[in-house]
Design an enzyme around this catalytic site. Structure first.
Site, short mmCIF file in Angstrom:
data_model
loop_
_atom_site.label_atom_id
_atom_site.label_comp_id
_atom_site.label_asym_id
_atom_site.label_seq_id
_atom_site.Cartn_x
_atom_site.Cartn_y
_atom_site.Cartn_z
N TYR A 126 17.69 0.98 2.49
CA TYR A 126 16.19 0.68 1.99
C TYR A 126 15.50 1.93 2.53
CZ TYR A 126 12.19 -2.16 1.21
OH TYR A 126 11.18 -2.74 0.72
N ARG A 179 7.34 4.42 -10.90
CA ARG A 179 6.86 4.96 -9.78
C ARG A 179 7.62 4.55 -8.65
NH1 ARG A 179 6.22 2.00 -5.44
NH2 ARG A 179 4.52 0.59 -5.75
N LYS A 197 16.84 -3.08 -2.92
CA LYS A 197 16.09 -4.41 -2.67
C LYS A 197 17.15 -5.58 -2.87
CE LYS A 197 11.54 -3.11 -2.84
NZ LYS A 197 10.56 -3.32 -1.93
N GLU A 268 9.78 -4.38 -9.86
CA GLU A 268 9.85 -3.63 -8.80
C GLU A 268 9.47 -2.14 -9.28
OE1 GLU A 268 10.55 -4.55 -5.62
OE2 GLU A 268 9.54 -2.81 -5.11
N ASP A 269 8.46 -1.41 -8.64
CA ASP A 269 8.16 -0.13 -8.79
C ASP A 269 7.82 0.34 -10.27
OD1 ASP A 269 8.37 0.02 -6.05
OD2 ASP A 269 9.81 1.33 -6.14
N ASP A 291 6.89 -7.69 -6.82
CA ASP A 291 7.04 -7.38 -5.45
C ASP A 291 6.05 -6.47 -4.97
OD1 ASP A 291 8.22 -7.50 -2.89
OD2 ASP A 291 9.03 -5.67 -3.36
N ASP A 292 5.47 -5.36 -5.76
CA ASP A 292 4.55 -4.43 -5.15
C ASP A 292 3.17 -5.00 -5.27
OD1 ASP A 292 6.26 -1.97 -4.95
OD2 ASP A 292 6.68 -2.57 -7.17
N ASN A 447 5.29 4.38 1.57
CA ASN A 447 6.66 4.83 1.64
C ASN A 447 7.05 5.91 0.84
OD1 ASN A 447 7.04 2.59 3.13
ND2 ASN A 447 7.25 1.22 1.38
N1 LIG Z 1 4.51 -1.24 2.87
C1 LIG Z 1 4.81 -1.71 1.60
O1 LIG Z 1 5.47 -3.06 1.58
C2 LIG Z 1 4.79 -1.19 0.18
C3 LIG Z 1 4.26 -0.04 0.25
N2 LIG Z 1 3.87 0.63 -1.18
C4 LIG Z 1 3.64 2.02 -1.17
O2 LIG Z 1 2.27 2.05 -1.74
C5 LIG Z 1 2.09 3.39 -2.34
C6 LIG Z 1 1.14 3.02 -3.43
O3 LIG Z 1 1.92 2.24 -4.35
P1 LIG Z 1 1.02 1.80 -5.64
O4 LIG Z 1 -0.16 1.24 -5.62
O5 LIG Z 1 2.11 1.02 -6.46
O6 LIG Z 1 0.90 3.27 -6.56
P2 LIG Z 1 -0.36 3.61 -7.59
O7 LIG Z 1 0.22 4.96 -8.08
O8 LIG Z 1 -0.32 2.55 -8.34
O9 LIG Z 1 -1.50 3.82 -6.83
C7 LIG Z 1 -1.85 4.71 -5.88
C8 LIG Z 1 -3.29 4.84 -5.53
O10 LIG Z 1 -3.65 5.77 -4.49
C9 LIG Z 1 -4.96 6.58 -4.93
N3 LIG Z 1 -4.69 7.80 -4.29
C10 LIG Z 1 -4.18 8.82 -4.67
N4 LIG Z 1 -4.74 10.11 -3.94
C11 LIG Z 1 -5.47 9.40 -2.96
C12 LIG Z 1 -6.21 9.80 -2.09
N5 LIG Z 1 -6.37 11.20 -1.87
N6 LIG Z 1 -7.18 9.26 -1.31
C13 LIG Z 1 -7.35 7.85 -1.66
N7 LIG Z 1 -6.47 7.19 -2.49
C14 LIG Z 1 -5.82 7.92 -3.37
C15 LIG Z 1 -4.57 6.45 -6.47
O11 LIG Z 1 -5.98 6.79 -7.10
C16 LIG Z 1 -4.22 5.21 -6.73
O12 LIG Z 1 -5.24 4.30 -6.70
C17 LIG Z 1 3.38 3.80 -2.72
O13 LIG Z 1 3.59 4.91 -1.56
C18 LIG Z 1 4.43 2.78 -2.14
O14 LIG Z 1 5.48 3.09 -1.55
C19 LIG Z 1 3.99 -0.14 -2.16
C20 LIG Z 1 4.52 -1.46 -2.21
C21 LIG Z 1 4.88 -2.22 -0.81
C1 LIG Z 2 8.25 -1.22 -0.20
C2 LIG Z 2 7.92 -0.97 -1.79
O1 LIG Z 2 8.12 -1.91 -2.45
C3 LIG Z 2 7.37 0.13 -2.21
O2 LIG Z 2 6.98 1.02 -1.40
O3 LIG Z 2 7.23 0.43 -3.15
MG LIG Z 3 8.09 -1.25 -4.58
#
Ligand SMILES: NC(=O)C1=CN([C@@H]2O[C@H](COP(=O)(O)OP(=O)(O)OC[C@H]3O[C@@H](n4cnc5c(N)ncnc54)[C@H](O)[C@@H]3O)[C@@H](O)[C@H]2O)C=CC1
Ligand SMILES: CC(=O)C(=O)O
Ligand SMILES: [Mg+2]
Length: 606
Positions: A126, A179, A197, A268-269, A291-292, A447
């Protein structure tokens, strides 16, 4: 004597004929792919794939054997360039390969190893390593796992789905690769995240590995590098969009729910552009969740409530927290909506409560602070846009930088879901030192590791020893000196999605309601003991993932029963479910979790 020229000609003629003579096989489908004598991997032609029931069991791009050899050599070469993800384990990919071979050889032993050493191997199967695996998937691909539905399979999916050998499938994790973690569009290579996952579904939730199905929907890619890469395994064309895109996903959903009416599909993603739309489109008709958007929201709520408790305050004080969120994509918006609703519920669950809850959030995306002045504002972000007057009273304006926002707002919580590694720079963290909280909380949730908004070392050393820290990918705890430890929590949706899936399966609920998701989040929030929380530990360690998943699943079953959604599972029908006490629900869940023990095998002729 025969003229040598004539003999040569005859031999050549004979060789040609021999080369074209078909080999008769008495196998089809996966049995062929798993047989080294007959397997051609990605080189099976489309006609062969149709004739041998292989359609959907291989990535869509048909390769020549020369291309296959080039791909193999390129992959071997990559071993020499130690592929690594930031500061993480330099041998991570090598470990993944060894684990993957075991997965192909002996599933029972694979899951024995994974469950017994989940803390050590979750970071391999993972995040973070799964990100590296997806980035390198064209090279790492050996034996196919899961199903591929491509834009070229339109009109065929209903029959293709029967190429999967399992009669029953409980859990599908599907991605379109648009993504993957914070790594962007990885096209068909995103199948790695569905596999990773589902590994957690088996290890944490005890879903039977014979009944999981990783799926990749290949509608093309907008990744320029992959479009040009001769080794790429997917469709080399721009992503489908609009109605054409939706038609592909609709066809996939119809196909899988026709063959397996009780399956649960985890999205997912998917890029946020589609994540919300597809969730709205399917959530009231199918057993599915994103999930996201939804899993992450629940994990973040549990962490945010933990942050309130860690300040020595009751959870009910949550609506007083000032929260700055960096990132307004599928994950960020999912968290914002859920956090606002949770606050509103605590404030009386009426319209004014909802309005006032909205004022606790400041959202910063790639263009800075989002206010109502933002042009072409994303409709999902609109409810969180700050009023211009309000912002200027705080010394802020449309597009203000993250550091400015943190400096002026002095938030209790700084939460990152931006996919931008290092976004919580020294300047931002210095600004957080002005927080009005007794214990500022930093959630660097992006991540994989290199995308984390900051490391725990940076957070503790700049903001101070008293902070609370969580990251999406695992980091080591920080030695603060004087025998003190700065705890690094892993704030990842892996603490919820396995339990949401298992609870839905065992309740037999037709849909996954907001209440079921809320129950999962509350269960996680309450799981940690007071003493742990006061010590800065707001999420369980991965070694407890099977236990927390059991509890989360039980909470989901209980809520489904309460909402009258539970239709039962196998011999446990809806009426029997209604009669169960809390303890009996937990026992019911526990008894239905698969464990990796070798069964006795007995041969019987069909
Ligand atoms: N820890 C966890 O369980 C999870 C973590 N994530 C992580 O969250 C991240 C984002 O995922 P999504 O929302 O689906 O991506 P996304 O691409 O839909 O959204 C990214 C957002 O970040 C913003 N962004 C980009 N550059 C920026 C900056 N310099 N300052 C502030 N904001 C900025 C963008 O404008 C956009 O609104 C990924 O890295 C993903 O791995 C996602 C789901 C679960
Ligand atoms: C953890 C997860 O689902 C993500 O980073 O997209
Ligand atoms: Mg995800």
């Amino acid at each position: 004597m025969t003229n040598p020229a004539v003999l040569m000609q005859a031999t050549r003629h004979f060789t040609t004929l021999e080369g074209h003579r078909p080999t008769i096989v008495h196998k089809r489908s996966l049995d062929i792919l798993h047989d080294p004598w007959f397997n051609k991997g990605t080189a099976f032609s489309m006609t062969e794939r149709d004739r041998l029931d292989l359609r959907g069991l291989l990535p869509p791009n048909v390769m020549t054997s020369e291309q296959q050899i080039q791909r193999f050599k390129a992959d071997l070469k990559r071993l020499e360039v130690q592929a690594r993800d930031g500061p993480s384990d330099p041998y991570a990919l090598a470990k993944w390969r060894i684990l993957n071979r075991l997965h192909d050889r002996n599933e029972t032993m694979y899951y024995q190893v994974l469950i017994a050493h989940i803390e050590e191997y979750a970071p391999i199967v993972y995040t973070p390593t799964v990100g590296l695996v997806c980035q390198n998937y064209s090279g790492l691909f050996r034996r196919p796992r899961g199903m591929y539905f491509s834009a070229e399979d339109r009109g065929e999916m209903m029959s293709m789905v029967y190429n999967w050998p399992a009669e029953q499938v409980d859990m599908i994790v599907v991605t379109d690769g648009s993504r993957i973690l914070g790594l962007g569009d990885l096209g068909v290579q995103g199948i790695g995240i569905s596999i990773g996952k589902l590994d957690l579904y088996v290890a944490a939730a005890g879903i039977n590995p014979q009944r999981v199905l990783p799926v990749m929907i290949d509608v093309g890619t907008n990744n320029e590098k992959l479009l040009k890469d001769p080794m790429y395994l997917g469709l080399q064309e721009p992503r489908l969009d609009g109605d054409e895109y939706i038609a592909v996903i609709d066809e996939f959903m119809e196909a899988v729910f026709t063959r397996w009416p009780h399956v649960i599909v985890q999205f997912e993603d998917f890029q946020s552009k589609w994540a919300f739309k597809l969730l709205q489109r399917y959530r009231n008709t199918y057993r599915m969740f994103n999930d996201d958007v939804q899993g992450t929201a629940g994990v973040a709520i549990a962490g945010l409530l933990g942050a309130v408790r860690a300040q020595g305050r009751p959870m009910i004080d949550f609506p007083k927290q000032k929260i700055v969120v960096a990132g307004a994509g599928s994950a960020g918006i999912g968290v914002l909506n859920a956090a606002r609703k949770t606050m509103a519920r605590m404030l009386g669950n009426n319209e004014s409560a909802f309005e006032s809850a909205g004022r606790q959030f400041w959202v910063v995306d790639a263009k800075g602070l989002i206010t109502e002045e933002r042009e072409n504002i994303d409709p999902e972000a609109l409810p969180f846009a700050r009023k211009v007057k309000e912002a200027s009273r705080q010394g802020l304006r449309e597009g203000a930088s993250l550091a400015e926002v943190v400096r002026e707002v002095k938030p209790d919580v700084l939460l990152g879901l931006s996919a931008v590694g290092g976004l919580f720079s020294k300047e931002v963290l210095e600004a957080l030192k002005g927080s009005t909280s007794t214990r500022p909380a930093i959630f660097a949730m992006s991540n994989p590791t290199k995308n984390a908004e900051c490391t725990p070392e940076e957070a503790f050393s700049i903001v101070g020893d008293n902070i609370l820290f969580a990251s999406g990918s695992p980091f080591q705890d920080v030695d603060l000196g004087n025998g003190h430890i700065g705890h690094c929590n892993q704030g990842n949706n892996m603490y919820l999605f396995p339990g949401i899936g298992l609870g839905t399966l065992l309740s037999g609920s037709r849909i996954i309601s907001d209440g079921m998701l809320q129950a999962a989040a509350e269960c996680l929030a309450e799981y940690m003991a007071e003493e742990e929380v006061l010590n800065g530990i707001i999420y369980p360690s991965t070694s407890r993932i099977r236990d927390i998943t059991k509890e989360v699943a039980a909470a989901v079953v209980k809520e489904a029963i309460k909402e009258d959604l539970a239709e039962g599972y196998r011999e446990m029908d809806a009426r029997e479910l209604q009669k169960l006490s809390q303890e009996e629900i937990v026992e019911y869940v526990k008894n239905n979790m698969w464990s990796p023990d070798y069964p006795t095998l007995v041969y019987r002729r069909d």
